[in-house]
Structure formats: C-alpha cells, structure tokens
Design an enzyme around this catalytic site. Structure first.
Site: not given
Ligand code: GLV
Length: 328
Positions: A161, A163, A183, A242-244, A273, A291, A293
């Site tokens: 995407g 990022i 995807r 750096t996503s989740r 977290e 976290h 980002g």
C-alpha cells in the site's frame, strides 16, 4: 417558529494535538481525555454516552459494548490512525455508524521509521548504543560489531500500500532491490519505477535479505509470521515490523532470533502492547522501539486534523474525507 438547532456532542477518547480539537470545537461541544495514558473502558463508555461523534485513538476498543454505551445518535467514529483493527467495522456498519481513518498523512513518517529500523537492525546500532551507555569497554576493531550492507540486497515488502511503496522508494535510494507480495499487483508503471518484482509470499520470504511488513492486521494476517514462515527466511535475513504486533507470532520470533533461524529483527509494534515478550528483551539482535511509526509532531498534528475533519464532515451531512472500506 424556527427549528431549535443543538450543537453536536463529540467525545475524543485520547489526547490529541490542539489543531484537531480546534476544528471540532468550531462545530460541537467537545469532551476530551486530557492524559497521555488511555482512559479505562468505563470512562470511555461514560464519555461517549449520547455523543454524535467519537474521535478515537488506537488504544480505544470500539465494539458492540462501546456502541451500546454511545447510543443510536452516534454517526461517526473517526480513528486517529491509519490502522483500524481497534474498531469492529462490521458492528459499526450494522448501526450505520461511519468509520474513518487517517491514511496518507502518516505514510512518510512510518516509511522513515521502517527504513530507520532496517538500518538499525542491519548495522547493529542498538547494540552499539548499549555498549556506549553501559560504559562497556570497547575499541575500534576490524571485526568489531560488523553489520550487513544493504546495497544490492533484496528488500521483500509484504503489503504494497502507500507505506510499502514509500519504503520501496527509500530502499531504492540505498541501492536495494525490491520484491513485494500483495493481494494484487501494483500498476506496471509503478513496478517499473521501483524496479519491483511481484512474488508469492513464500518466494519473497525465501529470497529476501530484509522482510518488512506493511499489511493491515486482520484475521487473515494474524501470525502471518510464525515458526513456519520464519523458517522460510534466510538465516542471514532480517524482519522489520511497523504494521501491527499480532501479524508476528512473538514467541516464534524469539525462538527464531535465539536459534539463528533469522539474523535479526526491528520491531516498532508488539503482539500485546504495551507488553513486550520478555524473550525479545534478551535478544541482542532485536531492535525494539515503542510504536513510534507516526510519532512526529507534524504527522500527529496532521492525523488529528484529518480525523477531526472526517467527524466534522459527517456531522455536517457531508461525505467523510477518508472512510474506511470494509476489508474484503
Ligand atoms: C498507527 O499505528 C496507525 O495505524 O496509524
């Protein structure tokens, strides 16, 4: 007789930069949480009771309990984050509550942070910093704290995407070759600009020197990186997230880092977290940051303003600027 118009009520369930609050105050009566630590759920439920809009941070869980507490006049939940896994989007949709997020404004900050983690992990910067801070004796040495060069190495991006694309641009400037799994393919012009090769995730894992995660968190991506997928990576490769946090099985990552299945990791996000798996703390080859980002003054301000504008738009009967699409 002219109709009585009341100002909408808005609850902001976490501390946000003032420019965001100012936009909200122009049109509504605003309740705001004024502390850095998030409010507990009962405080949130009391605050959202009867509101027309809720501006939420990723530490606020928006589920049926939240929606029941808010009540039927709630029109919009404006999340001050690009990720919205804290929100039950289907539950909101079922009640005609619009959900918005903040894409775009945090792309560069997050991509910068991913690049920083790539550099920190491959160049062992956190290890070096620990040496200096702990006043451990050291001296320059031909073989001291050697890292890995990025030039000519392959960066595998999972989730192409905004990022992911921004990280690809940065990595190209460092001489990296780009592979990506997504995807769907990005347009051919973009592939050409980035020199990016579309791959199946398994092939990307097996051939990349650094793997960086930029996919949203969903049931489909839960523990995408687990003992089996980590084992597909090269023993010389690095994982950056750096996503989740829950995209990575943290226990499996600790094992992989301890047993040399992969060379190192750079993590901005964690599975539970703010808790961090104690095993990670033992891993010298893991760079761990809390976290951060989107954590620049400029970016957080832009996020707050965008979220506020989304809420204001919906409350004014207009279309939101950046509604969340239901993941398909
Ligand atoms: C931060 O993690 C965000 O999703 O904006």
């Amino acid at each position: 007789m002219s109709p009585v118009t009341t100002r909408p009520r808005i609850a902001v369930t976490g501390r946000i930069p003032t420019p965001g609050l100012e936009e909200l105050r122009l049109i509504g009566d605003v309740w705001e949480w004024e502390h850095d630590a998030p409010p507990d759920p009962p405080t949130v439920y009391a605050a959202v009771n009867g509101v027309d809009a809720a501006v939420t941070l990723l530490t606020t869980k928006v589920d049926n309990t939240f929606l029941d507490a808010a009540g039927p006049q709630l029109k919009v939940v404006a999340n001050v984050a690009v990720g919205y896994n804290n929100i039950d989007v289907a539950a909101c949709a079922a009640r005609n509550v619009i959900v918005t997020n903040t894409p775009g404004v945090l792309t560069d900050a997050t991509a910068d942070l991913a690049m920083a983690l790539i550099l920190m992990a491959t160049r062992r910067l956190a290890e070096g910093e620990r040496v200096i801070r702990s006043q451990t004796s050291w001296q320059w040495g031909m073989f001291y704290l050697l890292g890995t060069s990025l030039q000519g190495r392959r960066l595998g991006i999972i989730g192409m995407g905004d990022i992911g694309i921004a990280v690809a641009r940065r990595a190209r400037a460092f001489g990296m070759e780009i592979a990506y799994a997504n995807r769907r393919r990005v347009p051919p012009e973009l592939e050409a600009e980035l020199g990016a090769t579309f791959m199946a995730t398994d092939d990307l894992l097996a051939t990349s020197d650094v793997v960086t995660l930029h996919c949203p968190y969903s049931p489909d991506t839960h523990h995408l990186m687990n003992s089996a997928t980590l084992a597909r990576m090269r023993p010389t490769a690095f994982l950056v997230n750096t996503s989740r946090g829950p995209v990575v099985d943290e226990a499996a990552l600790v094992k992989a880092l301890e047993h040399g299945v992969i060379a190192g990791a750079g993590l901005d996000v964690f599975e539970h977290e703010p808790d961090v798996n104690p095993g990670l703390l033992r891993c010298e080859n893991a760079v761990l940051v809390p976290h951060l980002g989107s954590a620049t003054v400029e970016t957080r301000t832009a996020m707050a303003v965008l979220a506020a504008r989304n809420a204001v738009a919906v409350l004014s009967g207009l279309s939101p600027l950046t509604p969340v699409m239901r993941p398909v």
